[in-house]
Design an enzyme around this catalytic site. Structure first.
Site, PDB file in Angstrom:
ATOM      1  N   ASP A 204     -32.489 -38.138  10.005  1.00  0.00           N
ATOM      2  CA  ASP A 204     -33.529 -37.682   9.097  1.00  0.00           C
ATOM      3  C   ASP A 204     -33.317 -36.218   8.717  1.00  0.00           C
ATOM      4  O   ASP A 204     -32.955 -35.396   9.557  1.00  0.00           O
ATOM      5  CB  ASP A 204     -34.897 -37.848   9.763  1.00  0.00           C
ATOM      6  CG  ASP A 204     -36.039 -37.400   8.892  1.00  0.00           C
ATOM      7  OD1 ASP A 204     -36.348 -38.100   7.916  1.00  0.00           O
ATOM      8  OD2 ASP A 204     -36.630 -36.336   9.184  1.00  0.00           O
ATOM      9  N   GLU A 256     -29.460 -38.557   5.978  1.00  0.00           N
ATOM     10  CA  GLU A 256     -30.373 -38.361   4.850  1.00  0.00           C
ATOM     11  C   GLU A 256     -30.107 -36.954   4.326  1.00  0.00           C
ATOM     12  O   GLU A 256     -30.551 -35.968   4.916  1.00  0.00           O
ATOM     13  CB  GLU A 256     -31.832 -38.498   5.284  1.00  0.00           C
ATOM     14  CG  GLU A 256     -32.779 -38.351   4.099  1.00  0.00           C
ATOM     15  CD  GLU A 256     -34.216 -38.060   4.503  1.00  0.00           C
ATOM     16  OE1 GLU A 256     -35.122 -38.389   3.708  1.00  0.00           O
ATOM     17  OE2 GLU A 256     -34.439 -37.479   5.580  1.00  0.00           O
TER      18      GLU A 256
END
Length: 537
Positions: A204, A256
């Site tokens: 993330d 990401e």
């Protein structure tokens, strides 16, 4: 020939937002037992791997991205034993598991942050985070002008007067990656899940981890951001890659990475760093032939020198659902302009979403499918304010509608809520977010025997994608023709994908067989907002 351990180069990966997928114990919240019960559905759909949003112990201030303990499962979802069994059961069906890691921050309920608050200014415990004195005559101003991604300042003051950095919600204090304990702990977390069978991790906010230690102000009018895409971040991912490669088979690292500069983006995909990274240029691109052609070409051009496969995704748990977005006058996506209540034509959006499904599944590389996209679910834009939990909504006093509209629990069967989402039909089995009452025609049950449904389109496409030698990883070549039509071949074979983004029917390229279409042909021509897969010998 693609090696088995390089499955990530051409995989179809299904994103599971556990809280909204399937509820086995009837409390209105999705859980791991619910996912296990639906594994046959996912196998029949034809996906190669599942990516799970964080399922760890968390106060859920940001949907689980505020992790309190990576070694425990959130009690609403189940137990660690449930997670281990789910990973094993999925693998028996040929489906790998990808878990989510959030290295930028932890929860304010994490043991480390609690220790830091208790220890006070100047303590070693605070060195794991970014605690600083404030500015102003009495330290009443934040240490710098950095913004939070969720609105407002990225700094919160604690009772002893110091401030701590949080680039997201105040309940998500940023970690200091210059601290050796931070690096060591995350490598242990990776080992913990790799040892339990996870085939990879999705990272993330992967570009946010490293910060300029001087914490300078952001200079307005420049592109410099001291909190993102720092050069030293690559040492972190090189060490993670060594760890991932030490397993047999090697584990995959998926980032990401939101970066506007494609060359900076590609640095994360060098052979000794991440395996793949999400392609946000494609996700946010409008439904426009020229823009899509440019985005696809740029993506492949950037990935080729580093030998990494591209990824393609139309939606995720943060993005307005595809059928709603594609039915609007502005079909692109931008967090800065996200809003609800924009007029949308769901029939038009659905036709485009069906065509986009065939387009994305035909492109070279791996593809991500967000749960519910295969059912053609629209964004839910009329959630009552009292049920919305997303901090984006609350930190902007509702100016940003938040992301809960794409997180509404899935409809599985039946004619009224909870549409089979909860195993129990009792009165207390109320989904944590309310489902629209008119979703009965969007359930998996209602679509499974309808040959024209979105679900059947995805099933047929994913089956062809898995078995056709031209699809998955490899190369593509554009075909000349009408600029409003996207047409390309794959891997130098007779496979052709053609998508008509124009306003009039278009002739099909030469072919021997029509393999699949997103909608019916019109007198042998491809109607607007329609895509087809063709084969020519």
């Amino acid at each position: 020939m693609l090696q088995a351990h390089e499955w990530w180069r051409g995989a179809a990966i299904y994103q599971v937002y556990v809280r909204s997928f399937a509820d086995a114990d009837g409390d209105g919240v999705g859980d791991l037992a619910g996912v296990r019960s639906r594994l046959p559905y996912l196998a029949r759909l034809g996906v190669d791997a599942l990516w799970f949003n964080p399922w760890y112990a968390s106060p859920m201030a940001d949907g689980g991205y505020d992790v309190a303990d990576y070694r425990r499962i959130h009690p609403a979802f189940g137990t660690l034993a449930d997670a281990e069994q789910l990973i094993a059961d999925a693998l028996e069906l040929g489906i790998r598991t990808i878990v989510d890691i959030v290295p930028n921050h932890v929860s304010d309920q994490h043991d480390w942050f609690r220790q830091a608050l208790a220890a006070g200014p100047g303590s070693p415990e605070r060195d794991r985070f970014w605690f600083r004195e404030g500015r102003g005559t009495a330290g009443e101003l934040p240490p710098n002008n950095w913004p939070s991604q969720f609105g407002g300042s990225a700094w919160t003051r604690v009772p002893d007067g110091q401030w701590y950095l949080h680039r997201f919600a105040s309940q998500q204090p940023d970690l200091n990656w210059q601290h050796p304990e931070v690096r060591r702990e995350h490598e242990e977390v990776l080992r913990f899940w790799f040892d339990r069978g996870a085939a990879g991790v999705r990272i993330d906010s992967a570009a946010e981890v490293a910060k300029d230690p001087l914490l300078p102000d952001v200079v307005e009018g420049t592109d410099e951001r001291p909190y993102i895409d720092r050069d030293e971040i690559h040492d972190i991912y090189r060490s993670w890659r060594k760890l991932a490669d030490s397993y047999s088979p090697p584990r995959a690292l998926i980032g990401e990475v939101w970066l506007p500069d494609p060359d900076r983006f590609a640095r994360y995909l060098r052979p000794d760093e991440l395996h793949t990274a999400f392609n946000f240029g494609f996700l946010s691109c409008p439904w426009d032939a020229d823009r899509l052609r440019e985005t696809i070409t740029t993506t492949l051009t950037v990935h080729t020198p580093v030998g990494a496969p591209a990824t393609w995704v139309l939606a995720n748990h943060d993005i307005t659902r595809t059928v709603t977005r594609y039915g609007r006058a502005d079909t692109g996506f931008d967090f800065a302009t996200k809003a609800h209540g924009i007029p949308t034509d769901l029939e038009l959006g659905t036709r485009r979403a069906r065509a986009a499904a065939l387009l994305s599944l035909a492109l070279p590389g791996s593809v991500y499918l967000y749960q519910g996209e295969e059912l053609g679910l629209p964004e839910v834009e009329d959630l009552p304010a009292e049920v919305i939990e997303d901090p984006m909504y609350h930190r902007t006093a509702g100016a940003d509608p938040g992301r809960d509209g794409c997180r509404v629990p899935l409809p599985w069967s039946g004619t009224e809520p909870p549409f089979g989402f909860s195993a129990s039909a009792s009165d207390d089995a109320v989904p944590w977010l309310p489902q629209p009452r008119d979703w009965s025609h969007r359930t998996a049950e209602s679509q499974v025997n309808d040959p024209d449904s979105m679900l059947q389109l995805y099933r047929r496409a994913l089956q062809l994608r898995r078995t056709h030698p031209a699809l998955g990883d490899g190369t593509m070549g554009w075909l000349p023709g009408d600029p409003t039509v996207l047409a390309f071949t794959r891997n130098g074979s007779g496979f052709t994908c053609v998508a008509n983004l124009g306003t009039t029917p278009a002739p099909l390229p030469p072919h021997d067989e029509v393999l699949l279409t997103s909608g019916p042909l019109a007198d042998g021509q491809l109607p607007p907002e329609t895509a087809a897969w063709l084969h020519a010998s």
